[in-house]
Design an enzyme around this catalytic site. Structure first.
Site, PDB file in Angstrom:
ATOM      1  CB  SER A   1     -46.926  -0.988 -48.484  1.00 46.40           C
ATOM      2  OG  SER A   1     -46.276  -0.910 -47.237  1.00 46.40           O
TER       3      SER A   1
ATOM      4  CB  SER B   1     -47.824  -1.032 -44.466  1.00 45.40           C
ATOM      5  OG  SER B   1     -48.248  -0.054 -45.378  1.00 45.40           O
TER       6      SER B   1
ATOM      7  CE  LYS C   1     -43.258  -3.021 -46.899  1.00 45.43           C
ATOM      8  NZ  LYS C   1     -44.155  -2.235 -46.013  1.00 45.43           N
TER       9      LYS C   1
END
Lengths: 499, 510
Positions: free
Chosen positions: B155, B179, B80
């Site tokens: 996210s 997330s 990420k």
């Protein structure tokens, strides 16, 4: 303030008997830890800019603070020296504001749960002991250093551009906050000087003032003499000169009194003191005060301090200046004035104690250390202990005076030659014939010469003017280069003149 | 070389093939790089694909097999883009960091790099991890491989989509309010948030420091445990990190005998879609079949968890994101006239609307006069939420709930309604507030879209959570291969320009 106003208040000697000032102080001390408060970068002074930085003290994304244990120890030592309670749990908060010297845009500081609270510090002003209560001692981190280039003020407004040196960013900083217990500008200066000496003695900071390693804020108000109420206060921030602090307070007190006596009110504001004009001017008022939005820093767990560890620190605290002054008075029979010169700094106190330990009488050792020795250091620009006379040699000189081998006046020359020749006092005395003349046959001859050479003074003396004896003593001393044993000279002169 | 299906291959199987010499690390890496080449223009999971480095590094792993071995060696991973990677641009999907070259590497990434994983690239996210659909990325909108017209969740939507689309064997994400778990749920993969402190946050660009945790997104529970094994541990650079009381064990359980699973009624009362409810109930039935026992428990303060989160997280974020000021790195506005102008325009131009919204909420909540009413009260609610869990875990071993009240929603359907977006995390937020380990595993489809099943355990019960999830996963038998249905419109995309890869010397790290 206009001169008219100045005349309105106070007496000609500058005192204001109807009013009393109330002063509170905050002192910031950068600690001399090896590494910074929350990262492993070296704490340095005077290095090239931005050499000692890392993601943490530059506030790169993702970097996290970790508390420096040694900084906690140093802070706790300061707290203990100020008779504070070191709290078993304290919390680091974030103090939020934007400025280029603050890379995270928040300073990690302590807020409502500081490291230590509720202490006191005793200090001396003109032979009188005053006690100032200490509100708190807390830990935080220093900001980076800004250099504003171009422009005339050296401030950010009006400069062409600004540079940031992050070497200082994250240096451990201790804030000491007093209660408003300080009664005068002079007391404020004394308090800070004695507090600084104490912090230095702890070995946690060199407290150099030029580099701003120690700096202070003062807040002050005035109130009717004898009142318990506190008036509205003004603040003087970020000062690092004792003299300017006292001057600023000396200027601020009559300003406040004048306003109050004219029926006006004091604005709570931060003032700037201009040492050139001696005038304080507003920097920012309370309405513009920041909302720092303090909240506990979630990156740091609360600081848990084991009371047993605090006791270990307490047991290993060095002797502090105030205690040493008392001990010198007790142990060596010194006056407070002498003890207050010799005892406060460890180096000088240590030197003095070595002189005494090497055999010199305490009082004489004190006089020599405060007199000739300090004068020598000053003249040569040397640190205590680095002079060209060791404690042992000074002690031997003191002893030579005591046992009559060297006269007091010759001893000063011996001292000077000890420095020049890096020699033992005995050697110097022998080499230069500076020993005291106690041989009565030798002196008798000189006395006879002196008396024979001054018939009119002899007449005066014999006419009853006893003081003239001093004249003859002086002549004999001159003739012997100050080496004559004064007692013996007196005796011989009287015998000759009274005959 | 065996023909591999990147949509179904697990790390466990890939490792076996590597060890048996059936496939090389370079070949394995190429499987995923080929898949990226094939589907990335539709999925848009990556902000940066480090293809050249991945190819080079995997070759190096093959060449230096003796020195570079270990359980993770040669296994390709996606990271990420809010985990900093030295020398590899890290953007947090924000214009603010469009050009940011980290000078260090996040501890968790360093740990897997040291295990010789092959990094494929940096994945998309909602800007600074603030969002539940990955639509708040400043660069691109990621599609859900199950239906390209829907969102992957967020996210960590880029990481979840990359794993689901076979563009990565597995991935690292971060979970502040769900997330990792919510996008895992929406993309039909496994996602876990460990106990707070189990994984170092050093190098995770902070959103809400007291809630953030890094976690794995994988195609199986076993893989999840394997990755977790390598990222947990006390880190001297993170004061909030801790050593797990017992190391993570690779799960093998097939039964749930004697296990008590609590089902909080409050979590079923949040407007669950019928399909989600149906899959959830079926999964509870499977638990009973496997010898577990489902009992009702109560977490009475659940309804206050979401509002408390939306005070605490923005408050912390308002301070965490204050460092992006245009002074030292990242975006800086052009020609500022003075300091205030520099700050105001840099931050106005550098942050997107959702980030600004949260900074403003957080700043307000911490302001003098409001602190007690908002931040102080939210912290008290947080304590009550923790107490609810403590009480529940005195009665049951684990707590089960749907991960998300809905399956993947259509792109654009919630971006103009922040509150609807915030509701996506209603089932996941309480575990963050309480710092508890929680996993989401796929438990079936509803309308062709994956449904996630969440298991929450007491603090440090990672092994219990993983074991139960492993047994359940076996019984569910979910097929992780998505159909890539739908025809994605490209209207919502933002052009980032050319992705800038900073090549690193082959030998410094993957």
């Amino acid at each position: 303030m206009s001169d008219d106003r100045r005349r309105l208040v106070g007496h000609e000697d500058g005192t204001h008997p109807d009013w009393e000032p109330v002063i509170g102080l905050e002192m910031h001390v950068e600690l001399d830890t090896q590494t910074k408060m929350f990262c492993g970068c070296a704490v340095t002074r005077g290095d090239d800019p931005n050499l000692h930085t890392c993601p943490v003290c530059l506030a790169h994304p993702g970097a996290l603070p970790v508390v420096n244990r040694r900084a906690v120890e140093y802070a706790a030592r300061i707290a203990l020296a100020l008779n504070c309670t070191v709290r078993p749990r304290s919390v680091f908060h974030r103090k939020n504001y934007f400025y280029p010297d603050l890379p995270k845009a928040y300073q990690i500081s302590q807020y409502d749960e500081p490291l230590a609270t509720a202490g006191w510090f005793d200090y001396w002003v003109d032979g009188e002991r005053l006690r100032c209560r200490i509100n708190r001692v807390h830990m935080e981190e220093d900001a980076a250093k800004l250099i504003h280039a171009g422009g005339e003020t050296g401030r950010i407004a009006g400069s062409d551009y600004s540079m940031v040196d992050f070497n200082r960013s994250g240096t451990p900083l201790i804030e000491i906050v007093t209660e408003p217990d300080i009664p005068s500008p002079e007391a404020a200066r004394e308090f800070l000087q004695q507090l600084r000496a104490t912090v230095m003695e702890l070995g946690v900071s060199e407290c150099t003032m030029e580099e701003g390693q120690v700096r202070w804020d003062a807040n002050m108000s005035v109130r009717p003499a004898g009142s318990d109420a506190l008036g509205t206060r003004t603040e003087l921030k970020n000062m690092n000169s004792f003299r300017y602090l006292q001057q600023a307070l000396d200027a601020e007190i009559p300003r406040q009194i004048a306003l109050l006596e004219a029926g006006e009110t004091i604005e709570q504001e931060t003032l700037h003191f201009d040492p050139d004009t001696g005038i304080t001017t507003p920097l920012r008022s309370k309405e513009e005060a920041h909302d720092y939005r303090y909240f506990p820093d979630p990156d740091l767990v609360p600081l848990e301090i084991d009371p047993a560890w605090v006791e270990e620190l307490r047991a290993t605290q060095p002797e502090l200046p105030a205690a040493r002054v008392e001990r010198f008075m007790r142990q060596y029979g010194l006056s407070r004035a002498d003890a207050s010169v010799l005892a406060p700094t460890g180096a000088l106190a240590g030197f003095y104690e070595e002189v005494v330990a090497a055999g010199a009488a305490a009082k004489a050792a004190a006089n020599w250390t405060m007199g000739e020795y300090l004068a020598h250091l000053n003249a040569a620009g040397l640190e205590v202990g680095h002079g060209h006379v060791t404690a042992e040699r000074l002690a031997r000189l003191v002893m030579l005076v005591e046992d009559g081998t060297v006269s007091t006046s010759a001893a000063k020359e011996v001292f000077a030659r000890m420095i020049e020749e890096r020699a033992e006092p005995g050697e110097v005395v022998e080499r230069h014939g500076l020993g005291q003349i106690s041989d009565s046959a030798e002196l008798e001859a000189i006395v006879a010469e002196v008396v024979a050479a001054s018939p009119s003074q002899v007449e005066q003396y014999r006419g009853g003017k006893q003081q003239v004896l001093g004249f003859f003593v002086g002549r004999v001393m001159k003739a012997t280069g100050g080496r004559a044993n004064p007692q013996l000279v007196n005796e011989l002169l009287r015998r000759t003149l009274d005959a | 070389m065996t023909t591999l299906d990147p949509l179904r291959l697990t790390a466990r199987d890939a490792k076996r093939l590597l060890v048996d010499g059936e496939i090389s690390a370079a070949e394995l890496t190429k499987v995923f790089l080929d898949q990226i080449a094939a589907v990335e223009d539709k999925v848009k999971a990556f902000i940066l694909v480090t293809a050249d480095n991945a190819a080079k590094y995997s070759t190096k792993v093959d060449r230096e097999m003796q020195a570079m071995r270990g359980p993770l060696a040669g296994l390709p991973i996606a990271v990420k883009d809010n985990l900093v990677t030295e020398g590899v641009t890290t953007t947090c999907a924000s214009r603010m960091l469009h050009n940011y070259q980290p000078v260090y590497t996040a501890t968790a990434v360093r740990q897997v790099w040291d295990g010789h994983v092959v990094m494929l690239g940096k994945t998309n996210l909602d800007e600074f991890a603030m969002g539940s659909s990955t639509e708040y990325s400043a660069y691109q909108v990621t599609a859900n491989p199950w239906d390209l017209d829907t969102v992957p969740g967020g996210s960590s939507g880029g990481s979840a989509a990359a794993v689901a689309a076979g563009e990565a064997l597995w991935a690292l994400g971060s979970d502040t309010g769900g997330s990792v778990r919510q996008p895992a749920s929406l993309c039909g993969v496994v996602g876990m948030k460990p106990t707070y402190g189990a994984v170092s946050r050093y190098g995770l660009v902070a959103f809400a420091s007291s809630l953030d945790q890094i976690g794995p997104l994988t195609r199986s529970v076993y893989d999840c445990a394997l990755l977790l094994q390598h990222i947990t541990g006390r880190d001297p650079r993170d004061a909030t990190s801790v050593e797990l009381p017992e190391p993570v064990v690779l799960p093998s359980a097939e039964r749930l005998d004697g296990l008590r699973i609590g089902v909080p009624s409050e979590y079923l009362d949040v407007g669950l879609e019928d399909g989600v409810r149906a899959r959830f109930d079926e999964t509870l039935a499977r638990i009973e079949e496997l010898g577990g026992r489902c009992v009702e428990v109560s977490l009475p303060h659940t309804e206050y968890a979401l509002p408390a989160f939306y005070v605490i997280a923005p408050a912390e974020a308002s301070a965490n994101l204050a460092r992006f000021d245009g002074v030292r790195y990242g975006y800086r506005c052009s020609d500022p006239v003075d300091l205030t102008d520099l700050y105001e325009r840099t931050r106005s131009e550098g942050f997107g609307p959702e980030v600004k919204r949260r900074i403003m909420i957080g700043t307000y909540a911490l302001s003098a006069g409001y602190y007690d009413a908002y931040y102080g009260r939210a912290q008290r609610v947080r304590s009550l939420v923790c107490r609810d869990f403590d009480h529940a875990f005195s009665q049951v071993d684990l707590i089960a709930s749907p991960t998300s009240p809905t399956v993947a929603f259509t792109a654009g359907s919630r971006t103009s309604d922040p509150l609807a977006m915030y509701m996506s995390d209603v089932c996941t937020i309480p575990a963050n507030l309480a710092g508890l380990p929680a996993i989401s595993i796929p438990c079936g489809l509803s309308g062709g879209l994956p449904v996630g099943f969440q298991l929450i355990g007491p603090a440090f019960s990672e092994n219990r959570v993983l074991a139960a999830a492993h047994a359940l996963e076996g019984a569910i038998g979910f097929d992780t291969a998505p159909p890539f249905r739908g025809s994605r419109s490209s209207s919502g995309e933002r052009d980032r320009g050319s992705a800038d890869t900073t090549p690193r010397p082959e030998d410094t790290h993957p």
